[in-house]
Write a protein that holds these residues in place. Structure first.
Motif, PDB file in Angstrom:
ATOM      1  N   GLU A 145     -12.750   8.951 -20.834  1.00 17.07           N
ATOM      2  CA  GLU A 145     -13.879   8.172 -20.330  1.00 17.07           C
ATOM      3  C   GLU A 145     -14.411   8.758 -19.029  1.00 17.07           C
ATOM      4  O   GLU A 145     -13.645   9.124 -18.149  1.00 17.07           O
ATOM      5  N   CYS A 146     -15.736   8.820 -18.925  1.00 21.78           N
ATOM      6  CA  CYS A 146     -16.383   9.260 -17.687  1.00 21.78           C
ATOM      7  C   CYS A 146     -16.168   8.173 -16.636  1.00 21.78           C
ATOM      8  O   CYS A 146     -16.546   7.013 -16.864  1.00 21.78           O
ATOM      9  N   THR A 148     -17.691   7.698 -13.925  1.00 21.50           N
ATOM     10  CA  THR A 148     -18.953   7.265 -13.330  1.00 21.50           C
ATOM     11  C   THR A 148     -19.682   6.280 -14.226  1.00 21.50           C
ATOM     12  O   THR A 148     -20.141   5.229 -13.779  1.00 21.50           O
ATOM     13  N   HIS A 149     -19.804   6.598 -15.508  1.00 24.45           N
ATOM     14  CA  HIS A 149     -20.586   5.778 -16.440  1.00 24.45           C
ATOM     15  C   HIS A 149     -19.744   4.882 -17.338  1.00 24.45           C
ATOM     16  O   HIS A 149     -20.287   4.040 -18.045  1.00 24.45           O
ATOM     17  N   HIS A 150     -18.451   5.090 -17.363  1.00 25.56           N
ATOM     18  CA  HIS A 150     -17.545   4.348 -18.255  1.00 25.56           C
ATOM     19  C   HIS A 150     -17.969   4.499 -19.706  1.00 25.56           C
ATOM     20  O   HIS A 150     -17.894   3.560 -20.497  1.00 25.56           O
ATOM     21  N   TYR A 153     -16.507  10.714 -23.057  1.00 27.21           N
ATOM     22  CA  TYR A 153     -16.833  12.136 -23.017  1.00 27.21           C
ATOM     23  C   TYR A 153     -16.814  12.647 -24.455  1.00 27.21           C
ATOM     24  O   TYR A 153     -16.175  12.044 -25.325  1.00 27.21           O
ATOM     25  N   TRP A 164     -15.187  18.585 -21.583  1.00 27.11           N
ATOM     26  CA  TRP A 164     -15.632  17.247 -21.948  1.00 27.11           C
ATOM     27  C   TRP A 164     -16.972  17.029 -21.273  1.00 27.11           C
ATOM     28  O   TRP A 164     -17.139  17.357 -20.106  1.00 27.11           O
ATOM     29  N   GLU A 165     -17.918  16.427 -21.990  1.00 30.07           N
ATOM     30  CA  GLU A 165     -19.242  16.149 -21.441  1.00 30.07           C
ATOM     31  C   GLU A 165     -19.531  14.666 -21.607  1.00 30.07           C
ATOM     32  O   GLU A 165     -19.351  14.099 -22.683  1.00 30.07           O
ATOM     33  N   CYS A 166     -20.006  14.037 -20.536  1.00 33.09           N
ATOM     34  CA  CYS A 166     -20.340  12.621 -20.550  1.00 33.09           C
ATOM     35  C   CYS A 166     -21.475  12.368 -21.535  1.00 33.09           C
ATOM     36  O   CYS A 166     -22.437  13.136 -21.603  1.00 33.09           O
ATOM     37  N   HIS A 171     -22.354  14.985 -16.526  1.00 35.53           N
ATOM     38  CA  HIS A 171     -20.992  14.968 -16.011  1.00 35.53           C
ATOM     39  C   HIS A 171     -20.078  15.722 -16.962  1.00 35.53           C
ATOM     40  O   HIS A 171     -20.133  15.512 -18.177  1.00 35.53           O
ATOM     41  N   HIS A 172     -19.234  16.562 -16.379  1.00 38.68           N
ATOM     42  CA  HIS A 172     -18.291  17.336 -17.173  1.00 38.68           C
ATOM     43  C   HIS A 172     -16.894  17.194 -16.593  1.00 38.68           C
ATOM     44  O   HIS A 172     -16.725  16.910 -15.414  1.00 38.68           O
ATOM     45  N   ARG A 173     -15.948  17.411 -17.439  1.00 36.32           N
ATOM     46  CA  ARG A 173     -14.539  17.410 -17.042  1.00 36.32           C
ATOM     47  C   ARG A 173     -13.866  18.550 -17.786  1.00 36.32           C
ATOM     48  O   ARG A 173     -14.149  18.783 -18.967  1.00 36.32           O
TER      49      ARG A 173
END
Length: 180
Positions: A145-146, A148-150, A153, A164-166, A171-173
């Motif tokens: 889960e992002c 920031t946005h919940h 990803y 991972w992309e939101c 947003h990326h992880r």
């Protein structure tokens, strides 16, 4: 010092390149698979060094075995990651069938996702998606889960790098820890 796949395909012996191109055609992999340095080209180079110009029917099981080993490794990795982050018990399954006329490099599946890639990054992305799908289908839980946005990803491949992309974008992880 002899050429290696890291030097690029143009530096490799013509006999290897002709064999690799023919192999890719026989196994329905596409001619572009050996046009640039990559992990699959390195695999083919090692296979050629060990086996010479072996025919595709002898190399296909090796290609499938590589895919199975990578998928199994990353399936365990993502299961452990999801368990650490959610506390859920995850029991994803993997299956495979040998190469045949319809699937020249065999069929490998993690859960409901067919792992068709031959490059490490493609296998990582598809395996991550399979574990993510299992977590959602079995537990109705968004993972990862992002913060920031919940929102969830999704696994993406950008310029050869998995991440991972939101869902909302931007947003990326990192998908993998260093060295994995």
């Amino acid at each position: 010092m002899p050429a290696t796949p890291a030097d690029g395909p143009d530096a490799l012996p013509p006999a290897f390149l002709a064999w690799a191109r023919s192999l890719c055609e026989d196994l329905w992999l596409g001619p572009g698979e050996i046009d640039a340095s990559n992990d699959f080209l390195a695999f083919l180079w090692r296979t050629f060094a060990d086996n010479g110009e072996a025919p595709s029917e002898l190399i296909a099981p090796l290609v499938q075995q590589r895919r199975i080993e990578l998928a199994e490794h990353y399936m365990r990795y993502f299961i452990a990651q999801a368990h650490r982050e959610t506390g859920l018990d995850i029991e994803e399954t993997m299956s495979s069938s040998p190469p045949d006329d319809l699937e020249p490099t065999g069929l490998t599946q993690v859960g409901n996702i067919s792992i068709q890639g031959i490059h490490r990054a493609d296998i990582v992305r598809d395996t991550a998606e399979a574990v993510q799908d299992y977590v959602m289908a079995r537990y109705w839980t968004v993972w990862p889960e992002c913060p920031t946005h919940h929102l969830g990803y999704h696994p993406v491949l950008t310029d050869g790098t998995t991440q991972w992309e939101c869902s909302s974008g931007g947003h990326h992880r990192a998908m993998l820890e260093d060295g994995v």
